[in-house]
Design a protein around this motif. Sequence first.
Motif, PDB file in Angstrom:
ATOM      1  N   LEU C 222       0.820  -1.213   0.000  1.00 33.50           N
ATOM      2  CA  LEU C 222       0.000   0.000   0.000  1.00 33.50           C
ATOM      3  C   LEU C 222       0.856   1.267   0.000  1.00 33.50           C
ATOM      4  O   LEU C 222       0.392   2.333  -0.408  1.00 33.50           O
ATOM      5  CB  LEU C 222      -0.945   0.021   1.210  1.00 33.50           C
ATOM      6  CG  LEU C 222      -2.264  -0.740   1.042  1.00 33.50           C
ATOM      7  CD1 LEU C 222      -2.058  -2.208   0.772  1.00 33.50           C
ATOM      8  CD2 LEU C 222      -3.134  -0.563   2.270  1.00 33.50           C
ATOM      9  N   LEU C 223       2.109   1.130   0.454  1.00 38.05           N
ATOM     10  CA  LEU C 223       2.997   2.294   0.447  1.00 38.05           C
ATOM     11  C   LEU C 223       3.289   2.761  -0.977  1.00 38.05           C
ATOM     12  O   LEU C 223       3.605   3.932  -1.205  1.00 38.05           O
ATOM     13  CB  LEU C 223       4.305   1.973   1.164  1.00 38.05           C
ATOM     14  CG  LEU C 223       4.263   2.039   2.685  1.00 38.05           C
ATOM     15  CD1 LEU C 223       5.536   1.440   3.270  1.00 38.05           C
ATOM     16  CD2 LEU C 223       4.110   3.480   3.150  1.00 38.05           C
ATOM     17  N   ALA C 224       3.203   1.832  -1.924  1.00 39.00           N
ATOM     18  CA  ALA C 224       3.450   2.224  -3.314  1.00 39.00           C
ATOM     19  C   ALA C 224       2.406   3.240  -3.788  1.00 39.00           C
ATOM     20  O   ALA C 224       2.694   4.061  -4.654  1.00 39.00           O
ATOM     21  CB  ALA C 224       3.461   1.000  -4.215  1.00 39.00           C
ATOM     22  N   ASP C 225       1.204   3.200  -3.227  1.00 38.62           N
ATOM     23  CA  ASP C 225       0.197   4.224  -3.564  1.00 38.62           C
ATOM     24  C   ASP C 225       0.712   5.606  -3.197  1.00 38.62           C
ATOM     25  O   ASP C 225       0.561   6.573  -3.943  1.00 38.62           O
ATOM     26  CB  ASP C 225      -1.100   4.003  -2.769  1.00 38.62           C
ATOM     27  CG  ASP C 225      -1.809   2.726  -3.175  1.00 38.62           C
ATOM     28  OD1 ASP C 225      -1.376   2.111  -4.165  1.00 38.62           O
ATOM     29  OD2 ASP C 225      -2.776   2.362  -2.494  1.00 38.62           O
ATOM     30  N   ASP C 226       1.305   5.682  -1.992  1.00 42.88           N
ATOM     31  CA  ASP C 226       1.863   6.965  -1.570  1.00 42.88           C
ATOM     32  C   ASP C 226       2.998   7.371  -2.511  1.00 42.88           C
ATOM     33  O   ASP C 226       3.173   8.544  -2.823  1.00 42.88           O
ATOM     34  CB  ASP C 226       2.392   6.878  -0.127  1.00 42.88           C
ATOM     35  CG  ASP C 226       1.306   6.427   0.851  1.00 42.88           C
ATOM     36  OD1 ASP C 226       0.119   6.511   0.489  1.00 42.88           O
ATOM     37  OD2 ASP C 226       1.652   5.994   1.965  1.00 42.88           O
TER      38      ASP C 226
END
Lengths: 110, 165, 432
Positions: C222-226
């Motif tokens: 989900l950090l890749a969204d950031d």
Amino acid sequence: MSDIGKVRIRVPSSIKPGDIVRVRTLVIHPMERIERDQQGRIIQRRYNYINRVVATYLGKTVVAFDITQSVSENPSLVFSFRATDPGQLKVTFEDTTGGKYEGTADIRFS
Amino acid sequence: MTGDRPISRRRMLGTLGVLGVAGATGALTLSVPRRAGAQPFGLQETVQDGLKRLFGGRPIKDGAGVIKLDVPLIAENGSVVPVSVEVSSPMTANNFVKHIYIVADQNRIPIIARATLTPEAGQASVGATVRLGETGDVRAIVEQSDGGLLQVKREVKVTVGGCGG
Amino acid sequence: MTRLVLRLIALAVLAGGCATAATDAPRGSSVPKWESRAVAPARGEFRILPDGRREQIRYKGWTTQDFGTFRTYAYGDGHPEPPVARVAMPTSLAGDPARGRALFLSRAKGPCAGCHLIPGDDVWPAGGVGPDLSTIGDRGLSDQYLYQQIYDPRLIFPNTTMPPWGGAGVFTPEEIAHLVAFLQSLKGPLPPEKDPERSPFTRSKPVGFGDNLDPTNNPAVLLADDGEALWSAKGPAGRACADCHREGPAGAMKGVATRYPTYVSAYRRVMSLEDFLTVHGPETTGHLLSAQSVDNLALTILIKMASNGLPVQVDVTSPQARAALARGRASFEKRVGQRNHACADCHTPDKGANKFLGGRLLVDVSAGLTRHFPTWRTDRGEAWDMRKRFQWCMTPLGTNMLAADAVEYAELELYLTSFDNGRPMNVPGIRH
């Protein structure tokens, strides 16, 4: 992770009418643990954790979870439902401080 | 798992487009409505007290052969232990699994989770990532629609750090 | 103002060590000085408390203990390896086997059981890095031999992985006498083993944490969204990553991460992708992207995911790479800290690798350890890059950590990554 309440839902990429669909869902949440003071006594306060999770399909509840602080941080839950018609699967997470977090997946047949 | 394969993030995003999976709304409501007649969950108690509170003196039969409890024998890390429970059940309107409880005998809060199912679930199969405070039995207790109780348990050994790493 | 003072103190500490560094670090003098571009708790700096004690600034929740008297990985570190101590067991000491057993299992000490198996259902989880001591009392070893072996085993086994417990001050002479009495009491025959999981020699291997690329299983995904949001966000300089790298992160960054860490001539040093972002961000978009910042981590995960499935191909042949690899390997084999351990003690197959340390299976450097970093650490609930993992290793070693973007760590990471060459990237990983 900073973003409390991010929800992800995973369903199989191909679903046929009548399939039992296995769903996996995750919510970013600290699920605060019970803390103790230096004397080892439990600190009494309202801990912030998710205590209720409801999955609905076509507006009807298929499964609900009552969960506690014994569930891990960023909880991941798995459940199944029978896909009868195209429509929305919705998962709602509620925590003890009034936070409410939702994720949805459109169920379509291929 | 079902036939879903490991997917890359790229594919995932593509799939999301097709399936229209939305993110969280993250909306805050200001009060938690108290559910009428809800069992209290999240209590610190012994497992015996917890089971008595939930089931009174009702007998819990051995569910071997009916309940499949999947937990690692050794939890490398007690803070995220995947538990999954699958129950053989027709899941019809008059014969289905009503509740699946996940219980850890040695936890301060031993009644970890309760799943409430409906026949629409199609299959009595749930999973959760749980915290295990120490080595001990993990149980899956199943309450059938006729009120019958079944359980299976397995010991999970919880590992504490080797030397900090 | 205070900050400046702290910086000066930190620099003085480093400079103080430099004078005697020459013999220690191969070609260390050719490595340029590096001003850390890491966030405050990742810079390896120190603070002086009102009572005069020094503590190391580390991440929230980490120990602040200063291991200043012990060797570090800094190329400028001047501490010699502690000399081997030859000791005689004091005849006045009478050991108590029961106290010895408690010390053997004490997590505040070794724990000895982290590496050695002994009898008892309460022994969990014992490791198998060192020999099984279940019947060592039958071997007819003298008390003196065992005393020396615990106090400083290097006298008998120069290449041992076992720390010099007495010399390091972890066990007092009296405590070692209790341990000796306990070991002498361990005699066969042993009852049959009831539980194969109790023994590190028959225990099953850990099963892992499932599909690391499934965002409902691995929160680090989900950090890749950031990272994507940052990719297209204009920085203070009025530009975004996307303005120059026009194909989007998946296209423009495909394969890029397979070449890091690499020597970057503009900075005359080896840089990981994380290190490079700390200089490239300010030079282009104006984004700081400090090492160990959330932004740096999120962009790193996004960029590395664009190379998932592609083989790692770091440069190991250029003169700069060869020099850096030699220094990285020397770090890997350098004994540091209170326990006088080297990375090699735990992570090479002829020593601890593929064996249990406590309940954890030690990974093998030759299998490649870096291609799944940054990785989600289930027990911390955080995604860590390789550097934070290095910094975490420092505490059990009993050595002060360096800045996350230190050249020493970059060259160590390059050495580790050389074993990943040819193997597919798989980011973010998920581990305990």
